[in-house]
Write a protein that holds these residues in place. Sequence first.
Motif, PDB file in Angstrom:
ATOM      1  N   UNK A   1       0.801  -1.220   0.000  1.00 34.60           N
ATOM      2  CA  UNK A   1       0.000   0.000   0.000  1.00 34.60           C
ATOM      3  C   UNK A   1       0.830   1.264   0.000  1.00 34.60           C
ATOM      4  N   UNK A   2       2.100   1.149   0.357  1.00 36.23           N
ATOM      5  CA  UNK A   2       2.983   2.305   0.329  1.00 36.23           C
ATOM      6  C   UNK A   2       3.610   2.534  -1.026  1.00 36.23           C
ATOM      7  N   UNK A   3       3.307   1.646  -1.980  1.00 32.08           N
ATOM      8  CA  UNK A   3       3.870   1.752  -3.325  1.00 32.08           C
ATOM      9  C   UNK A   3       2.804   1.414  -4.357  1.00 32.08           C
ATOM     10  N   UNK A   4       1.730   2.193  -4.345  1.00 30.90           N
ATOM     11  CA  UNK A   4       0.655   2.088  -5.342  1.00 30.90           C
ATOM     12  C   UNK A   4       0.039   0.700  -5.430  1.00 30.90           C
ATOM     13  N   UNK A   5       0.057  -0.049  -4.314  1.00 24.76           N
ATOM     14  CA  UNK A   5      -0.539  -1.385  -4.222  1.00 24.76           C
ATOM     15  C   UNK A   5       0.102  -2.401  -5.167  1.00 24.76           C
ATOM     16  N   UNK A   6       1.362  -2.189  -5.508  1.00 24.69           N
ATOM     17  CA  UNK A   6       2.069  -3.151  -6.340  1.00 24.69           C
ATOM     18  C   UNK A   6       2.173  -4.495  -5.633  1.00 24.69           C
ATOM     19  N   UNK A   7       2.179  -5.575  -6.424  1.00 26.19           N
ATOM     20  CA  UNK A   7       2.343  -6.913  -5.860  1.00 26.19           C
ATOM     21  C   UNK A   7       3.812  -7.203  -5.617  1.00 26.19           C
ATOM     22  N   UNK A   8       4.131  -7.646  -4.408  1.00 23.79           N
ATOM     23  CA  UNK A   8       5.520  -7.898  -4.052  1.00 23.79           C
ATOM     24  C   UNK A   8       5.654  -9.209  -3.295  1.00 23.79           C
ATOM     25  N   UNK A   9       6.878  -9.711  -3.251  1.00 26.18           N
ATOM     26  CA  UNK A   9       7.152 -10.954  -2.532  1.00 26.18           C
ATOM     27  C   UNK A   9       8.506 -10.849  -1.850  1.00 26.18           C
ATOM     28  N   UNK A  10       8.652 -11.602  -0.768  1.00 28.01           N
ATOM     29  CA  UNK A  10       9.906 -11.618  -0.029  1.00 28.01           C
ATOM     30  C   UNK A  10      10.120 -13.010   0.540  1.00 28.01           C
ATOM     31  N   UNK A  11      11.382 -13.429   0.622  1.00 25.69           N
ATOM     32  CA  UNK A  11      11.743 -14.757   1.115  1.00 25.69           C
ATOM     33  C   UNK A  11      12.212 -14.647   2.564  1.00 25.69           C
TER      34      UNK A  11
END
Length: 234
Positions: free
Chosen positions: A28-38
Amino acid sequence: VFESGTTGDTAVAYDSNAQKVVIAYRDGGDSNHGKAVVGTISSTSISFGSIVTFESASTEDGTIAIAYDSNAQKVVIAYKDGGNSNYGTAIVGTVSSTSISFGTAVVFEAAYSHHIAAAYDASSQKVVIAYQDNANSAQGTAIVGTISDTSISFGTAVVFESGTTTEISATYDATAQKVVIAYRDGGNSNYGTAIAGAVSGTSISFNTATVFEAAATLYIAAVYDSNAQKVVIA
């Protein structure tokens, strides 16, 4: 903290090959972009690698799902692509060390898709995505995906609920070798309902749905207990 901005639609899967946890979410802090983290667990703590964007458009609200395909040794993230008419979309991720890389996104439903859930069927070695198909009266729909390298292809979508379907969750019952989809049935007073599906080839067929809560039901989650060999729905 794995994301220091407003975060929504968090979905988590365990990659047994890499022995890592993958978290997919809407930033939500970046235009609702989809992100992932390991994430890597050590004793009672967890550390994280670098955040990777899998969708540079809005992934909208309430729509991210993730499943781990143990045969392909990949994760699949399913989501609503706000940069492409809110189409139902999936992407394959490969974990390496503490990072994740992605193949090319593939549309599984060329229509507004919502309430997305995903489960891996170990017997058929397929991923099943369940979702609300808003081009088809918001019916509950499921589709079978096959991973090849870093891509995924899909069979024909199958309706499992002809009424308005929301709050969808999915899990795989390894004993029965069936995918169980739990949902809110808008065609039956919003009752909590579940249905079992059997994958064959690139399609899925369903038995008769069963009400598990004869009242309006929200925030549904389903999981398989491998010790008891039962599905638990909360």
